[in-house]
Design a protein around this motif. Structure first.
Motif, PDB file in Angstrom:
ATOM      1  N   SER A  47       0.870  -1.162  -0.132  1.00  0.00           N
ATOM      2  CA  SER A  47      -0.038  -0.143  -0.121  1.00  0.00           C
ATOM      3  C   SER A  47       0.910   1.251  -0.038  1.00  0.00           C
ATOM      4  CB  SER A  47      -0.819   0.078   1.163  1.00  0.00           C
ATOM      5  OG  SER A  47      -1.401   1.284   1.570  1.00  0.00           O
ATOM      6  N   PHE A  48       0.299   2.247  -0.713  1.00  0.00           N
ATOM      7  CA  PHE A  48       1.146   3.405  -0.536  1.00  0.00           C
ATOM      8  C   PHE A  48       1.207   4.062   0.923  1.00  0.00           C
ATOM      9  CE2 PHE A  48       0.113   8.060  -0.068  1.00  0.00           C
ATOM     10  CZ  PHE A  48       1.385   8.723  -0.799  1.00  0.00           C
ATOM     11  N   ARG A 121      -5.540  -2.723   9.046  1.00  0.00           N
ATOM     12  CA  ARG A 121      -6.686  -1.737   8.946  1.00  0.00           C
ATOM     13  C   ARG A 121      -6.424  -0.377   8.424  1.00  0.00           C
ATOM     14  NH1 ARG A 121      -7.491  -5.933  11.737  1.00  0.00           N
ATOM     15  NH2 ARG A 121      -5.440  -5.955  12.342  1.00  0.00           N
ATOM     16  N   CYS A 122      -5.028   0.006   8.479  1.00  0.00           N
ATOM     17  CA  CYS A 122      -4.790   1.066   7.523  1.00  0.00           C
ATOM     18  C   CYS A 122      -4.195   1.002   6.102  1.00  0.00           C
ATOM     19  CB  CYS A 122      -3.650   1.895   8.668  1.00  0.00           C
ATOM     20  SG  CYS A 122      -4.287   2.504  10.143  1.00  0.00           S
ATOM     21  N   HIS A 123      -4.167  -0.313   6.020  1.00  0.00           N
ATOM     22  CA  HIS A 123      -3.912  -0.675   4.575  1.00  0.00           C
ATOM     23  C   HIS A 123      -4.841  -0.746   3.630  1.00  0.00           C
ATOM     24  CE1 HIS A 123      -3.170  -4.017   1.566  1.00  0.00           C
ATOM     25  NE2 HIS A 123      -1.804  -3.584   1.632  1.00  0.00           N
ATOM     26  N   GLY A 128      -8.526   4.315   3.161  1.00  0.00           N
ATOM     27  CA  GLY A 128      -7.570   5.266   2.439  1.00  0.00           C
ATOM     28  C   GLY A 128      -7.520   6.786   2.831  1.00  0.00           C
ATOM     29  N   GLY A 129      -8.153   7.193   3.747  1.00  0.00           N
ATOM     30  CA  GLY A 129      -7.800   8.562   4.054  1.00  0.00           C
ATOM     31  C   GLY A 129      -9.154   9.603   3.829  1.00  0.00           C
ATOM     32  N   ALA A 419       1.174   3.245  -7.376  1.00  0.00           N
ATOM     33  CA  ALA A 419       1.160   1.956  -6.596  1.00  0.00           C
ATOM     34  C   ALA A 419      -0.246   1.633  -6.626  1.00  0.00           C
ATOM     35  CB  ALA A 419       1.210   2.758  -4.843  1.00  0.00           C
ATOM     36  N   GLU A 420      -0.426   0.241  -6.523  1.00  0.00           N
ATOM     37  CA  GLU A 420      -2.057  -0.563  -6.423  1.00  0.00           C
ATOM     38  C   GLU A 420      -1.824  -1.547  -5.338  1.00  0.00           C
ATOM     39  OE1 GLU A 420      -4.733  -2.011  -9.944  1.00  0.00           O
ATOM     40  OE2 GLU A 420      -2.733  -1.986 -10.264  1.00  0.00           O
TER      41      GLU A 420
END
Length: 504
Positions: A47-48, A121-123, A128-129, A419-420
């Motif tokens: 993940s970015f 969980r933040c990935h 994603g924000g 990124a993907e």
């Protein structure tokens, strides 16, 4: 009937037996055969958010050395829910509402994470924000399902979560460090039929007495301001780097109540099972088994979202008590225009969501985070998938073409993303999370002392923080021997057990 259920039943009166289809009718065959979730995949896609150098300073904290042997509270999951719970424990422990356990000098809380800190969980997909509360979308459906009062709280909780998270970051002096942007949010409608649906939800919310803070934009307004000839409705909203926010929140929790709280973190320590302890063996209720040993706990908080049924098999979907894992896909695409041209707004429309990242100079083309297009995967639309170690090429092709088509000239067709990745969401049949004591109809007392906040239906950013606060309040009430009173913003249908409660 539990004390939590009794107090909330007075707030909740369902007006119909409708259910909200949460994915697609064709997927029901998958739901009917869904098994308990696997543990998180050991080698997730990059993940970015998590793989940008320096973004995760707590990645492997507590993964080596001695494992904490026992605690008053064990939190399973070091994401937004789990770390928010730790933060709320830090803010309340030692007060009259949350006394320190008798004979102890501190409340002992341990957080256990299967992968790196906040890795899953933040990935994930919606984490994603995009910190955007719904103002009125789907109001007709929510009101029909849960009644007017609960519907009002449904939206109030999201507003509370978003504004409180922003307040904490600003008050702590780390808003810029976590890329908090108050850029507002835009829902874009590509067809007249979709515009009519959104307008009908708006009218229903107004008729119900809800204050709605939005601005409507015509096709001409949208073309002039944003370069897309579609209708739009703008509402308040934020963007944030979730991992950085959770990192700062954990650090603040550690510093807030150091004299009354012993807070520990063990990453790369998956909980593989939970075993009850007899009173003759231990004063604790539960042993959390991990590959590194067991941790004895009095209370357990399940903050595992899509993976909840791995430890709680009775919560395997799709029934009324179930959580179904669903894989989503995200990419980070460089725009072909400046941030001034794109704006700092977050967007949702046509089965996608996206927002531009902050830039370091005015002429820099921003990186845009884009997710969605899950139906491109074909049936069963990534439902029941817990493997975020790979991406779906069909979804990737649709995502690559999405923004160039919607904003001609602002994105270069054929450009590859920087990124993907994929992430796993947790869906429920009613599109709302389970918050409260873990309940099993077949074994009513089998999980005493265990609580859960999970099943955010791809909308966890504006829900998880407040759900964790509610769970901490319930544990505090139980320890103090009083009845938990729901905050003014808490929707009664979110409480475990209310879904199956007798209707008035």
């Amino acid at each position: 009937m539990s004390r939590y259920l009794v107090i909330l039943l007075s707030l909740y009166s369902a007006t119909s037996a409708l259910s909200i289809p949460f994915i697609h009718d064709a997927e029901q065959t998958v739901f009917n055969t869904h098994a308990p979730a696997d543990l998180p995949h050991p080698n997730p896609t990059h993940s970015f958010w998590t793989h940008t150098p320096g973004a995760n300073p707590l990645a492997g904290v507590g993964s080596t050395g001695a494992l904490t042997d026992e605690a008053d509270v064990c939190i399973i999951g070091a994401g937004i829910t789990g770390v928010s719970a730790a933060y709320h424990f830090a803010n309340t422990v030692g007060e009259s509402a949350f006394p320190i356990p008798e004979g102890e000098t501190k409340l002992r809380v341990v957080v256990l994470e299967a992968r790196d800190f906040c890795e899953f969980r933040c990935h994930g997909w919606r984490n994603g924000g995009n910190l955007t509360p719904y103002e009125f979308l789907e109001f007709r459906k929510v009101e029909a399902q849960f009644g007017r009062e609960a519907a009002m709280r449904y939206y109030a909780m999201e507003h509370y979560t978003s504004t409180e998270m922003a307040r904490i970051a600003r008050a702590g002096g780390w808003a810029d460090a976590v890329d908090l942007v108050e850029g507002g949010h835009m829902d874009v409608m590509l067809t007249e039929a979709r515009l009519a649906e959104v307008r009908a939800d708006f009218d229903a919310a107004i008729a119900a007495g809800k204050r709605v803070n939005v601005t409507w934009l015509s096709r001409e307004d949208m073309q002039s301001a944003y370069g897309t000839y579609n209708w739009g409705v703008r509402s308040p909203g934020y963007n944030v780097w979730s991992l950085k926010f959770v990192t700062q929140l954990f650090r603040q929790a550690n510093a807030t109540a150091r004299s009354a709280l012993d807070l520990r973190l063990h990453t790369r320590t998956p909980v593989t099972s939970i075993t009850p302890l007899s009173a003759s063996v231990s004063a604790r209720k539960w042993a959390l088994d991990t590959p590194r040993g067991a941790v004895k706990c009095t209370y357990v908080v399940h903050a595992t979202n899509a993976y909840a049924s791995h430890l709680l098999p009775h919560m395997a979907g799709p029934g009324p008590a179930g959580i179904v894992p669903v894989r989503g896909q995200v990419l980070a695409m460089r725009a072909n225009a400046s941030l001034a041209a794109l704006s700092t707004t977050s967007w949702v429309g046509n089965a996608g969501y996206w927002f531009p990242r902050p830039v370091h100079s005015a002429d820099e083309a921003p990186l845009v985070i884009l997710g969605g297009a899950r139906t491109a995967a074909g049936a069963p639309f990534e439902v029941g998938v817990t493997d975020d170690g790979e991406i779906n090429p069909s979804v990737g092709r649709v995502l690559r073409a999405f923004l160039p088509a919607l904003f001609p000239g602002m994105y270069e067709p054929g450009r590859e993303p920087e990124a993907e990745w994929t992430g796993i969401m947790g869906y429920t049949t009613l599109n709302i999370p389970f918050v409260g004591p873990v309940l099993d109809v077949a074994r009513p007392d089998a999980h005493a002392g265990q609580f859960i906040a999970a099943g955010y239906a791809g909308h966890g950013m504006p829900r998880a923080f407040a759900c964790a606060e509610a769970v901490v309040g319930m544990i505090a009430a139980e320890r103090a021997g009083r009845v938990w009173e729901a905050p003014a913003w808490f929707p009664a249908p979110f409480l475990t057990g209310v879904r199956d409660a007798p209707q008035e």
